[in-house]
Enzyme design. Structure first.
Site, PDB file in Angstrom:
ATOM      1  N   SER A 106      24.131 -12.802  29.010  1.00 56.60           N
ATOM      2  CA  SER A 106      23.082 -12.019  28.349  1.00 56.60           C
ATOM      3  C   SER A 106      23.675 -10.734  27.780  1.00 56.60           C
ATOM      4  O   SER A 106      23.342 -10.334  26.654  1.00 56.60           O
ATOM      5  CB  SER A 106      21.960 -11.694  29.337  1.00 56.60           C
ATOM      6  OG  SER A 106      21.404 -12.889  29.834  1.00 56.60           O
ATOM      7  N   ARG A 139      30.588 -21.305  34.813  1.00 53.08           N
ATOM      8  CA  ARG A 139      31.200 -21.170  33.489  1.00 53.08           C
ATOM      9  C   ARG A 139      32.723 -21.105  33.596  1.00 53.08           C
ATOM     10  O   ARG A 139      33.433 -21.705  32.800  1.00 53.08           O
ATOM     11  CB  ARG A 139      30.683 -19.898  32.799  1.00 53.08           C
ATOM     12  CG  ARG A 139      29.217 -19.994  32.413  1.00 53.08           C
ATOM     13  CD  ARG A 139      28.658 -18.640  32.041  1.00 53.08           C
ATOM     14  NE  ARG A 139      28.722 -17.739  33.187  1.00 53.08           N
ATOM     15  CZ  ARG A 139      28.421 -16.447  33.147  1.00 53.08           C
ATOM     16  NH1 ARG A 139      28.060 -15.902  32.014  1.00 53.08           N
ATOM     17  NH2 ARG A 139      28.491 -15.705  34.236  1.00 53.08           N
ATOM     18  N   LYS A 149      20.027  -3.554  37.504  1.00 54.88           N
ATOM     19  CA  LYS A 149      20.279  -3.670  36.071  1.00 54.88           C
ATOM     20  C   LYS A 149      19.193  -2.933  35.303  1.00 54.88           C
ATOM     21  O   LYS A 149      18.036  -2.912  35.733  1.00 54.88           O
ATOM     22  CB  LYS A 149      20.284  -5.152  35.655  1.00 54.88           C
ATOM     23  CG  LYS A 149      21.502  -5.916  36.132  1.00 54.88           C
ATOM     24  CD  LYS A 149      21.582  -7.326  35.569  1.00 54.88           C
ATOM     25  CE  LYS A 149      22.856  -8.026  36.013  1.00 54.88           C
ATOM     26  NZ  LYS A 149      22.945  -9.419  35.534  1.00 54.88           N
ATOM     27  N   HIS A 158      21.637 -20.648  29.704  1.00 55.41           N
ATOM     28  CA  HIS A 158      20.612 -20.831  30.742  1.00 55.41           C
ATOM     29  C   HIS A 158      19.766 -22.073  30.436  1.00 55.41           C
ATOM     30  O   HIS A 158      19.476 -22.877  31.338  1.00 55.41           O
ATOM     31  CB  HIS A 158      19.655 -19.627  30.783  1.00 55.41           C
ATOM     32  CG  HIS A 158      20.288 -18.311  31.124  1.00 55.41           C
ATOM     33  ND1 HIS A 158      20.117 -17.186  30.368  1.00 55.41           N
ATOM     34  CD2 HIS A 158      21.088 -17.947  32.171  1.00 55.41           C
ATOM     35  CE1 HIS A 158      20.764 -16.166  30.926  1.00 55.41           C
ATOM     36  NE2 HIS A 158      21.370 -16.608  32.015  1.00 55.41           N
TER      37      HIS A 158
HETATM   38  N1  COA Z   1      24.790 -19.457  30.640  1.00 54.66           N
HETATM   39  C1  COA Z   1      24.753 -18.229  30.100  1.00 54.66           C
HETATM   40  N2  COA Z   1      24.799 -17.094  30.799  1.00 54.66           N
HETATM   41  C2  COA Z   1      24.893 -17.223  32.121  1.00 54.66           C
HETATM   42  C3  COA Z   1      24.934 -18.458  32.766  1.00 54.66           C
HETATM   43  C4  COA Z   1      24.878 -19.613  31.969  1.00 54.66           C
HETATM   44  N3  COA Z   1      24.925 -20.849  32.483  1.00 54.66           N
HETATM   45  N4  COA Z   1      25.031 -18.249  34.082  1.00 54.66           N
HETATM   46  C5  COA Z   1      25.048 -16.926  34.253  1.00 54.66           C
HETATM   47  N5  COA Z   1      24.965 -16.319  33.069  1.00 54.66           N
HETATM   48  C6  COA Z   1      25.013 -14.870  32.812  1.00 54.66           C
HETATM   49  C7  COA Z   1      23.749 -14.156  33.131  1.00 54.66           C
HETATM   50  O1  COA Z   1      22.912 -14.037  31.993  1.00 54.66           O
HETATM   51  C8  COA Z   1      24.245 -12.806  33.587  1.00 54.66           C
HETATM   52  O2  COA Z   1      24.465 -12.002  32.448  1.00 54.66           O
HETATM   53  P1  COA Z   1      24.327 -10.412  32.535  1.00 54.66           P
HETATM   54  O3  COA Z   1      25.140  -9.947  33.714  1.00 54.66           O
HETATM   55  O4  COA Z   1      24.856  -9.997  31.254  1.00 54.66           O
HETATM   56  O5  COA Z   1      22.848 -10.150  32.732  1.00 54.66           O
HETATM   57  C9  COA Z   1      25.618 -13.077  34.180  1.00 54.66           C
HETATM   58  O6  COA Z   1      26.015 -14.304  33.623  1.00 54.66           O
HETATM   59  C10 COA Z   1      25.612 -13.187  35.675  1.00 54.66           C
HETATM   60  O7  COA Z   1      24.707 -14.213  36.032  1.00 54.66           O
HETATM   61  P2  COA Z   1      24.015 -14.251  37.453  1.00 54.66           P
HETATM   62  O8  COA Z   1      25.043 -14.147  38.499  1.00 54.66           O
HETATM   63  O9  COA Z   1      23.083 -15.412  37.459  1.00 54.66           O
HETATM   64  O10 COA Z   1      23.238 -12.866  37.475  1.00 54.66           O
HETATM   65  P3  COA Z   1      21.756 -12.592  37.301  1.00 54.66           P
HETATM   66  O11 COA Z   1      21.557 -11.108  37.348  1.00 54.66           O
HETATM   67  O12 COA Z   1      21.206 -13.261  36.103  1.00 54.66           O
HETATM   68  O13 COA Z   1      21.083 -13.273  38.611  1.00 54.66           O
HETATM   69  C11 COA Z   1      20.711 -13.606  41.025  1.00 54.66           C
HETATM   70  C12 COA Z   1      21.551 -12.961  39.905  1.00 54.66           C
HETATM   71  C13 COA Z   1      19.247 -13.440  40.791  1.00 54.66           C
HETATM   72  C14 COA Z   1      20.999 -15.090  41.086  1.00 54.66           C
HETATM   73  C15 COA Z   1      21.200 -12.945  42.326  1.00 54.66           C
HETATM   74  O14 COA Z   1      21.303 -11.547  42.104  1.00 54.66           O
HETATM   75  C16 COA Z   1      20.242 -13.129  43.489  1.00 54.66           C
HETATM   76  O15 COA Z   1      20.139 -14.192  44.045  1.00 54.66           O
HETATM   77  N6  COA Z   1      19.554 -12.050  43.851  1.00 54.66           N
HETATM   78  C17 COA Z   1      18.571 -12.032  44.952  1.00 54.66           C
HETATM   79  C18 COA Z   1      19.131 -11.354  46.205  1.00 54.66           C
HETATM   80  C19 COA Z   1      19.840 -12.351  47.063  1.00 54.66           C
HETATM   81  O16 COA Z   1      19.264 -13.279  47.549  1.00 54.66           O
HETATM   82  N7  COA Z   1      21.158 -12.144  47.241  1.00 54.66           N
HETATM   83  C20 COA Z   1      21.956 -13.081  47.993  1.00 54.66           C
HETATM   84  C21 COA Z   1      22.197 -12.671  49.395  1.00 54.66           C
HETATM   85  S1  COA Z   1      23.018 -11.111  49.513  1.00 54.66           S
END
Ligand code: COA
Length: 158
Positions: free
Chosen positions: A128, A90, A41, A17
């Site tokens: 994470s 990724r 979560k 991140h």
């Molecule tokens: N480096 C390391 N880890 C990374 C990464 C990176 N560059 N990019 C993503 N990850 C990890 C995250 O830590 C996460 O790990 P986890 O599942 O073990 O917690 C996983 O990969 C998935 O990442 P991400 O897809 O970014 O999930 P998130 O829960 O951290 O965030 C949101 C998701 C907030 C972006 C998304 O749910 C969202 O936009 N929600 C709001 C509702 C919305 O608008 N939805 C869209 C319309 S339906």
């Protein structure tokens, strides 16, 4: 002024991140790290704990702010005056999911665009959850998260 949002759950924030945030901060006037109140979560760290950790590890980046949000990401972006959503790619699996999310977000509001950063290859397998899993099995995670995060994780284990 160009304002970008980098959203996630950050439970905890990882070097993956941080890499994306630093690269975004070099391109945009302001980057807002949006920490989602994620009902799907069950986090290890409370929201307050996550915010403190993120603030601490990003304290040297002057154009980065940390905020919480719930609901739609594009609504949060609009509220913050942001016009770009930053995401990291990724793997090809990320690509498929991220493309769909970007298209959904664009359908909701086409004034807000998504920009993708190719993740640093050395960090492409981190998440994470993976960090927490390794930590549970007493593996060395110092390559994947900052010292401060390890310290906070140690406190949780006790
Ligand atoms: N480096 C390391 N880890 C990374 C990464 C990176 N560059 N990019 C993503 N990850 C990890 C995250 O830590 C996460 O790990 P986890 O599942 O073990 O917690 C996983 O990969 C998935 O990442 P991400 O897809 O970014 O999930 P998130 O829960 O951290 O965030 C949101 C998701 C907030 C972006 C998304 O749910 C969202 O936009 N929600 C709001 C509702 C919305 O608008 N939805 C869209 C319309 S339906």
């Amino acid at each position: 002024m160009s304002v970008a949002i980098y959203a996630g759950t950050f439970d905890p924030i990882t070097n993956g991140h941080i890499d994306i945030i630093k690269r975004s901060a070099a391109l945009f006037d302001k980057v807002i790290v949006g920490v989602l109140v994620n009902i799907n979560k069950k986090p290890l760290f409370e929201m307050d704990e996550r915010l403190v950790m993120i603030d601490e590890v990003l304290k040297d980046l002057e154009n980065v702010e940390v905020k919480t949000f719930s609901g739609l990401l594009v609504e949060f972006a609009k509220q913050e005056g942001a016009n770009v959503l930053v995401r990291g790619l990724r793997t090809t699996t990320d690509f498929e999911y991220e493309l769909q999310m970007a298209q959904i977000n664009r359908k909701i509001d086409d004034t807000i665009d998504t920009m993708f950063f190719a993740t640093d290859p050395g960090l492409s397998f981190i998440s994470s959850s993976a960090v927490k899993e390794l930590w549970n099995y007493d593996q060395d995670i110092s390559e994947y998260v900052p010292e401060y995060v390890i310290w906070q994780m140690q406190k949780k284990k006790k």
